[in-house]
Design a protein around this motif. Structure first.
Motif, PDB file in Angstrom:
ATOM      1  N   LEU A 238       8.577 -14.187  12.741  1.00 49.69           N
ATOM      2  CA  LEU A 238       7.356 -14.893  12.347  1.00 49.69           C
ATOM      3  C   LEU A 238       6.407 -15.037  13.528  1.00 49.69           C
ATOM      4  N   LYS A 239       7.002 -15.211  14.705  1.00 52.46           N
ATOM      5  CA  LYS A 239       6.184 -15.492  15.875  1.00 52.46           C
ATOM      6  C   LYS A 239       5.593 -14.244  16.502  1.00 52.46           C
ATOM      7  N   SER A 240       6.296 -13.105  16.340  1.00 48.40           N
ATOM      8  CA  SER A 240       5.895 -11.957  17.159  1.00 48.40           C
ATOM      9  C   SER A 240       4.657 -11.286  16.585  1.00 48.40           C
ATOM     10  N   TYR A 241       3.704 -11.098  17.429  1.00 49.26           N
ATOM     11  CA  TYR A 241       2.485 -10.417  17.019  1.00 49.26           C
ATOM     12  C   TYR A 241       2.063  -9.429  18.097  1.00 49.26           C
ATOM     13  N   GLY A 242       2.545  -9.662  19.334  1.00 47.44           N
ATOM     14  CA  GLY A 242       2.122  -8.839  20.464  1.00 47.44           C
ATOM     15  C   GLY A 242       2.438  -7.367  20.271  1.00 47.44           C
ATOM     16  N   PHE A 243       3.647  -7.108  19.774  1.00 55.56           N
ATOM     17  CA  PHE A 243       4.070  -5.712  19.622  1.00 55.56           C
ATOM     18  C   PHE A 243       3.199  -4.985  18.601  1.00 55.56           C
ATOM     19  N   LEU A 244       2.866  -5.671  17.506  1.00 53.27           N
ATOM     20  CA  LEU A 244       2.033  -5.053  16.474  1.00 53.27           C
ATOM     21  C   LEU A 244       0.608  -4.838  16.976  1.00 53.27           C
ATOM     22  N   ILE A 245       0.089  -5.833  17.708  1.00 48.29           N
ATOM     23  CA  ILE A 245      -1.264  -5.673  18.249  1.00 48.29           C
ATOM     24  C   ILE A 245      -1.286  -4.478  19.184  1.00 48.29           C
ATOM     25  N   PHE A 246      -0.230  -4.372  19.984  1.00 48.85           N
ATOM     26  CA  PHE A 246      -0.137  -3.266  20.923  1.00 48.85           C
ATOM     27  C   PHE A 246      -0.040  -1.921  20.206  1.00 48.85           C
ATOM     28  N   LEU A 247       0.823  -1.836  19.198  1.00 45.64           N
ATOM     29  CA  LEU A 247       1.098  -0.536  18.574  1.00 45.64           C
ATOM     30  C   LEU A 247      -0.035  -0.058  17.692  1.00 45.64           C
ATOM     31  N   THR A 248      -0.473  -0.914  16.780  1.00 42.29           N
ATOM     32  CA  THR A 248      -1.401  -0.450  15.743  1.00 42.29           C
ATOM     33  C   THR A 248      -2.572  -1.402  15.527  1.00 42.29           C
ATOM     34  N   ASN A 249      -2.494  -2.593  16.114  1.00 41.82           N
ATOM     35  CA  ASN A 249      -3.495  -3.630  15.895  1.00 41.82           C
ATOM     36  C   ASN A 249      -3.711  -3.884  14.402  1.00 41.82           C
ATOM     37  N   GLY A 250      -2.625  -3.839  13.655  1.00 38.34           N
ATOM     38  CA  GLY A 250      -2.717  -4.165  12.235  1.00 38.34           C
ATOM     39  C   GLY A 250      -3.098  -2.989  11.343  1.00 38.34           C
ATOM     40  N   GLY A 251      -3.595  -1.917  11.943  1.00 35.08           N
ATOM     41  CA  GLY A 251      -4.073  -0.795  11.153  1.00 35.08           C
ATOM     42  C   GLY A 251      -2.969   0.203  10.869  1.00 35.08           C
ATOM     43  N   PRO A 252      -3.252   1.337  10.326  1.00 36.93           N
ATOM     44  CA  PRO A 252      -4.533   1.721   9.718  1.00 36.93           C
ATOM     45  C   PRO A 252      -4.683   1.098   8.333  1.00 36.93           C
ATOM     46  N   ALA A 253      -5.908   0.747   8.005  1.00 37.44           N
ATOM     47  CA  ALA A 253      -6.222   0.128   6.706  1.00 37.44           C
ATOM     48  C   ALA A 253      -5.313  -1.071   6.440  1.00 37.44           C
ATOM     49  N   TYR A 254      -5.103  -1.891   7.461  1.00 38.75           N
ATOM     50  CA  TYR A 254      -4.298  -3.113   7.356  1.00 38.75           C
ATOM     51  C   TYR A 254      -2.846  -2.864   6.950  1.00 38.75           C
ATOM     52  N   ALA A 255      -2.376  -1.625   7.126  1.00 33.37           N
ATOM     53  CA  ALA A 255      -1.013  -1.302   6.688  1.00 33.37           C
ATOM     54  C   ALA A 255       0.039  -2.051   7.492  1.00 33.37           C
ATOM     55  N   THR A 256      -0.272  -2.415   8.745  1.00 33.09           N
ATOM     56  CA  THR A 256       0.723  -3.111   9.560  1.00 33.09           C
ATOM     57  C   THR A 256       0.240  -4.508   9.936  1.00 33.09           C
ATOM     58  N   LEU A 257      -0.693  -5.033   9.145  1.00 34.37           N
ATOM     59  CA  LEU A 257      -1.213  -6.367   9.446  1.00 34.37           C
ATOM     60  C   LEU A 257      -0.150  -7.425   9.182  1.00 34.37           C
ATOM     61  N   SER A 258       0.006  -8.356  10.123  1.00 38.41           N
ATOM     62  CA  SER A 258       0.874  -9.514   9.871  1.00 38.41           C
ATOM     63  C   SER A 258       0.005 -10.751  10.058  1.00 38.41           C
ATOM     64  N   PRO A 259       0.449 -11.916   9.552  1.00 39.99           N
ATOM     65  CA  PRO A 259      -0.397 -13.113   9.721  1.00 39.99           C
ATOM     66  C   PRO A 259      -0.764 -13.349  11.182  1.00 39.99           C
ATOM     67  N   GLY A 260       0.192 -13.104  12.108  1.00 38.23           N
ATOM     68  CA  GLY A 260      -0.094 -13.284  13.527  1.00 38.23           C
ATOM     69  C   GLY A 260      -1.236 -12.391  13.996  1.00 38.23           C
TER      70      GLY A 260
END
Lengths: 305, 276
Positions: A238-260
């Motif tokens: 729930l807490k981790s967001y850094g790795f996603l921001i680093f890898l894809t920043n939530g994209g493409p087309a919000y496919a990897t978006l998390s609440p963080g």
């Protein structure tokens, strides 16, 4: 000696005087957390009721909270992704590390155990940010994965792994395969090693086979370890967001978006600090509720033991 | 079970472990092996460990770009580790062995911090540091690293010191040692293995931090290596060999820390004093 209990001013003063040294030692810690942890936290609670871009503030009432449930399709997408991420993280932590620990527990050769342990702890020693760069590279359109597929004559399977909306989340979750490295297997192993060996021996003599011993004795006895890991995994996911921001920043087309990630983007891309705070508050409530539930569930498990 | 069946089982056990272990280390091997190859070699023979021709110059190219980021990261990590270890030992000791009024409430105040997700305070923290004029200043990194890192450290230290017999401290005090002497000559040496554990946890966290320095540091000369590698990636998009060499360089300090600290760290994990 007179009792210092009670609430007389004299007693309180004496208590404080006796406490002086202790306060002195914890002073730096508490000065730091009050200013740099609690102040921003209270600020976030407060500003979740405001439109705030970091400079100008105007009262918003419950607008930010309403918007979350009525006018934010991306947040819904992010919540669904989060559920997938959390469930997959749980599956990862209760399968491969447990298997590895059980297999290592069965080994009698100290040399082999040490070798496996070094290989499995190696992933921990390389900063994840570095591994992130390596995996990004392997996933690149002309990276190792696609090159390998081409060499196997499977060109049609090649993808832009992190750039294709239908592939991105799966690719992110696949990172670290086979998910055996790190400290989880050590924690299970410590659990197996803590089992009274006479218990297993007598079960063996009673004719209990491997699976029966595993399911009826070993698994229940590493429950504590499993619970600790489960709670940590859920809260961590729930807490981790850094790795996603680093890898894809939530994209493409919000496919990897998390609440963080969505909170981050609302803050630093759209400058909607107030709205970002409101999502954060809900995230806090959800994780507090989940922690409470998990602690309750695991306590109830104890009674059955 | 017959002897043969047992052997087959043991063999299957080893085989499974080997497969899992090799798959686990493959990305690391790939990282290292690619760091001395040309780009053609990386893609045409990604499996080869001995490519015949070695491009060790990848390392000097990479170093020329990331040297300043490395120095920054090493210094920031060292300072944060010192701050975290000192504060968690002091506060952990106070909570474990000293009397002060309101101790339980204060401890709960610390514990609650573990429940607050960082992301919730990201924006207000940014505004706070900005209003203090600390953006593009190492303090914007050091302060939160020490403030946040000490929490788990305090729990580890408190648990550990609580388990130490009271007599050690008492007898030193009776012998006339001052509070400071007790701290220096008894607590610090006895908590060394836990200090190493706390140091490793802190260093790994600081080294990996990506989002916070990304938003608070925009001056190139102040960047840490986690961010620096990103600029390196954009600059040398087509030079994968350079990138991998840069990645290897940036992994070395943490790797060394583990090589020297693993003994303590594994002990810490196995004895259950680290739960996170």
């Amino acid at each position: 000696m007179q009792s210092t209990r009670g609430f007389s001013a004299d007693g309180l003063l004496r208590k404080l005087a006796k406490s002086g040294k202790g306060y002195l030692l914890i002073l730096p810690t508490f000065a730091l957390i009050l200013v740099f942890s609690y102040y921003p936290f209270l600020q976030a609670l407060h500003k979740s009721f405001f439109h705030w871009d970091g400079q100008s503030t105007s009262f918003a009432g419950l607008d930010n909270y309403k918007r979350m449930f009525t006018g934010d399709a991306e947040l819904g997408k992010a919540a669904r992704n989060q559920i997938v991420i959390t469930v997959v993280s749980i599956l990862k932590i209760v399968t491969v590390p447990l298997l590895v620990a059980r297999l290592m527990f069965a080994l009698t050769s100290g040399w082999a155990t040490r070798t496996y342990r070094i290989m499995l702890l190696l992933p921990m020693t390389v900063p994840w940010i570095v591994m992130g760069y390596v995996w990004k590279n392997m996933y690149a359109p002309k990276g190792v994965f696609n090159t390998l597929l081409a060499q196997l004559g499977l060109d049609s399977w090649a993808h832009n792994w992190l750039g294709d909306p239908s592939m991105a989340l799966g690719s992110v979750l696949f990172i670290g395969f086979p998910w055996a490295g790190g400290i989880a297997f050590l924690i299970y192993l410590a659990g197996f090693q803590g089992i009274d060996s006479s218990l297993l021996e007598s079960a063996r003599l009673d004719g209990a086979g491997f699976w029966r011993r595993f399911l009826a004795i070993e698994l229940p006895l590493v429950q504590t370890q499993t619970r600790i890991l489960l709670v940590l995994t859920v809260l961590d996911s729930l807490k981790s967001y850094g790795f996603l921001i680093f890898l894809t920043n939530g994209g493409p087309a919000y496919a990897t978006l998390s609440p963080g990630v969505w909170i981050y983007q609302n803050s630093f891309v759209f400058l909607r600090f107030g709205y970002a705070s409101a999502i954060g508050v809900v995230l806090l409530l959800v994780s507090a509720l989940l922690s409470w539930l998990m602690i309750r569930l695991t306590k109830r498990g104890d009674l059955h033991d | 079970m017959t002897n043969l069946a047992r052997r087959v089982l043991v063999g299957a056990n080893h085989l499974t472990l080997w497969i899992i272990c090799l798959l686990s280390v493959y990305p690391f091997v790939f990282l290292f092996v690619s760091s001395y190859k040309s780009d053609v070699q990386i893609f045409s023979s990604w499996w080869s460990v001995f490519p015949g021709e070695y491009y060790w110059s990848n390392y000097s190219h990479a170093w020329n770009v990331i040297d300043k980021y490395m120095v920054n990261s090493v210094l920031i990590t060292l300072l944060s580790v010192v701050g975290v270890v000192v504060l968690s030992t002091l506060t952990g000791y106070a909570f474990a062995k000293m009397y002060f009024w309101g101790k339980e409430v204060l401890f709960v105040l610390l514990f609650l911090l573990m429940l607050i997700p960082d992301i919730l305070t990201l924006a207000p923290s940014f505004v706070l540091y900005k209003s203090l004029g600390l953006l593009n200043n190492w303090l914007v990194l050091l302060i939160p690293y020490v403030t946040g890192g000490q929490i788990i450290g305090i729990f580890i230290m408190r648990n550990y010191i609580e388990g130490m017999p009271r007599e050690i401290f008492e007898s030193a005090r009776i012998d006339g040692a001052s509070e400071l002497q007790v701290f220096w000559s008894i607590i610090l040496p006895l908590t060394r293995s836990m200090a190493v554990t706390v140091a490793i946890l802190t260093a790994v966290g600081v080294w990996n931090d990506y989002v916070w320095p990304l938003i608070t540091i925009s001056e190139d000369g102040l960047r840490t290596v986690a961010i620096g590698l990103q600029y390196f990636t954009t600059q040398y998009q087509t030079k994968v060999g350079y990138l991998m060499a840069g990645n290897v360089i940036s992994a070395i300090p943490i790797l060394l820390l583990f090589v020297f600290g693993t003994k303590y760290f594994v002990q810490g994990v196995m004895s259950g004093s680290v739960k996170g």
